[in-house]
Enzyme design. Structure first.
Site, PDB file in Angstrom:
ATOM      1  N   CYS A 352       0.853  -1.193   0.000  1.00  0.00           N
ATOM      2  CA  CYS A 352       0.000   0.000   0.000  1.00  0.00           C
ATOM      3  C   CYS A 352       0.881   1.232   0.000  1.00  0.00           C
ATOM      4  O   CYS A 352       1.953   1.226   0.594  1.00  0.00           O
ATOM      5  CB  CYS A 352      -0.866   0.047   1.250  1.00  0.00           C
ATOM      6  SG  CYS A 352      -2.092  -1.245   1.321  1.00  0.00           S
ATOM      7  N   GLU A 386       2.035  -3.626  -5.852  1.00  0.00           N
ATOM      8  CA  GLU A 386       0.947  -4.594  -5.887  1.00  0.00           C
ATOM      9  C   GLU A 386      -0.285  -3.982  -6.554  1.00  0.00           C
ATOM     10  O   GLU A 386      -0.547  -2.801  -6.418  1.00  0.00           O
ATOM     11  CB  GLU A 386       0.614  -4.983  -4.441  1.00  0.00           C
ATOM     12  CG  GLU A 386      -0.281  -6.179  -4.327  1.00  0.00           C
ATOM     13  CD  GLU A 386      -0.660  -6.459  -2.876  1.00  0.00           C
ATOM     14  OE1 GLU A 386       0.248  -6.518  -2.026  1.00  0.00           O
ATOM     15  OE2 GLU A 386      -1.857  -6.601  -2.616  1.00  0.00           O
TER      16      GLU A 386
END
Ligand SMILES: [Zn+2]
Length: 497
Positions: A352, A386
């Site tokens: 994140c 990601e």
């Protein structure tokens, strides 16, 4: 781009607002604009005999969702939800995922077909996107989802989400380590963490509760910030005018008085963990999600207010957190952070990533990204963030990749006279630690690759070069690798993190 509307009935004339139900779609006046975009009613509530409607603007990011009153609804053009999807009292229709602009697929697919580029020879190619950054459709990554009307008010709080999450985990009958809970506030989740499904665990609670913002306002240091998305703070924190957060340890309190009491005891003036980088007033702290669990969990809760898809609240053990701060006489103030798996099987170097809203659009996002690649360089490998990236995240990454790769290309010198400089994709990867797929998609996005006399060549136009030089000028703060004091750990060799 195709938008499926099969859960929507034909246009219906609506005689009064009283017939509006959750799931209806109609033009709504967007606060602060003169626009009336199509919106979906997510929830309806009565407060002091007035009705309030929580709406999601269909083609816009969820962060713009808001409560509006009757006056903002254009009831002349209402689409009612289709009746055969199970009825509005029981029907929880299957959420449909719609990919726009590569939001959850490959990172950087060409924004507008692009491709090819035509067989230009010589020294100048044609650049499609000026400034070197591909544009996303507005509100890219927004997913059109049908409503899941749940009229039970009991469910409209964070605890219900947590309970549901707990139930899900119990159902899975898998055990994880328990949380160390100092007190109920510090570990509000109070849950037994279950197995992670992916690096940062994509939310599965795509229901009415998590679709709605539940926190009005937060105070963090000297900033007052309006949250963008739902975050599972405990129920007693929801429905307050403001949540007061200690900017150093990230514990949250119900009132300013409570926070003042906390600050009198809290000795931290920087994030816990090691300061691994400092240049001028910029520092980075490395936090181990296992050693500083309470901090890591509070950071994830805070971050969730501004991140739509990524949710990770419980099991912070497998992650490291890199907190970027700016220093002044009062201490080290959090600007942003990224998390990273201690071991990633898929070469992710960021799980994140978030720049706190007061610091956005000032170059800090790119600094965070640059730092993440600097760590990868120290590790001697390439990495990639990601997926899915948020709309803003994708823009930052595309821009960072373009600038970083162009910087390399422009710095190349020809080997001999009348020779053109040569570089392979692999060499670009090695120099930047950017993963091969991202390098290739960036070159394609910028329309730099041409096929000429049996080989692929990169052609840089004047415009590209000029816009690149401009972009470099505006990027004043950069990461200085000499200021990074860090040795990568081989987490795989350890029995346990
Ligand atoms: Zn504190």
């Amino acid at each position: 781009m195709k938008v499926e509307m099969d859960d929507i009935d034909d246009l219906t004339i609506c005689d009064s607002v009283s017939s509006l139900i959750e799931g209806c779609r109609l033009p709504v006046h967007m606060t602060g604009t003169n626009d009336w975009p199509l919106a979906e009613i997510i929830s309806i509530k009565d407060v002091a005999s007035s009705k309030y409607y929580y709406v999601h603007y269909v083609d816009f990011n969820k962060r713009l969702d808001e409560w509006v009153t009757e006056e903002s609804l254009d009831t002349r053009k209402v689409h009612f939800p289709r009746k055969d999807t199970g009825g509005c009292s029981t029907g929880v229709s299957t959420p449909k995922k719609l990919q726009i602009g590569g939001g959850s697929g490959s990172v950087a697919c060409p924004a507008s077909g692009g491709g090819g580029g035509g067989g230009g020879g010589g020294g100048s190619g044609i650049i499609a996107a000026s400034g070197g950054v591909a544009n996303l459709p507005s509100g890219g990554g927004v997913v059109s989802r049908p409503a899941s009307p749940v009229n039970n008010v009991e469910l409209l709080n964070g605890n219900a989400v947590l309970a549901a999450a707990l139930q899900k985990r119990i159902n899975r009958k898998r055990k994880g380590p328990s949380l160390e809970s100092e007190d109920s506030q510090d570990a509000p989740q109070g849950l037994t963490p279950g197995p992670r499904q992916s690096g940062s665990m994509v939310s599965h609670h795509d229901d009415i509760v998590t679709r709605m913002k539940n926190i009005e306002l937060i105070e963090l240091g000297k900033h007052r910030i309006k949250p963008w998305y739902f975050a599972p703070y405990p129920q007693e924190m929801v429905n307050l005018d403001c949540i007061y957060i200690c900017e150093f340890c990230l514990k949250y309190r119900k009132s300013r008085k409570c926070l003042e009491r906390h600050l009198a005891k809290c000795n931290l003036r920087h994030p816990p963990g090691n300061e691994i980088y400092r240049k001028d007033n910029i520092s980075f702290f490395e936090i181990d999600g296992r050693k500083n669990k309470v901090y890591a969990q509070n950071l994830c809760l805070l971050a969730k207010l501004f991140l739509d898809h990524k949710t990770l609240y419980y099991d912070t053990d497998p992650f490291l957190f890199y907190i970027m701060t700016v220093l002044d006489i009062r201490g080290f103030h959090i600007v942003g952070y990224f998390s990273k798996e201690k071991e990633s099987t898929e070469d992710y170097n960021v799980a994140c990533i978030l720049t706190m809203p007061p610091y956005q659009r000032k170059g800090y996002g790119k600094l965070l990204i640059e730092f993440s690649y600097e760590l990868s360089k120290f590790e001697g490998k390439t990495g990639s963030p990601e997926k899915p990236l948020s709309d803003l995240g994708l823009l930052s990454y595309r821009s960072y990749w373009a600038q970083t790769i162009l910087e390399i290309l422009l710095s190349m010198k020809p080997i001999g006279e009348n020779e053109k400089p040569q570089i392979t994709i692999n060499e670009i990867c090695e120099l930047t630690s950017i993963k091969k797929e991202d390098v290739i998609s960036t070159l394609q996005n910028l329309n730099l690759i041409n096929y000429y006399k049996g080989q692929y060549i990169i052609t840089l136009s004047k415009e590209t070069i000029e816009s690149q030089l401009k972009a470099m000028e505006s990027r004043k703060i950069r990461i200085d690798p000499k200021c990074l004091h860090w040795t990568p750990k081989d987490w795989g060799k350890r029995a346990k993190w």
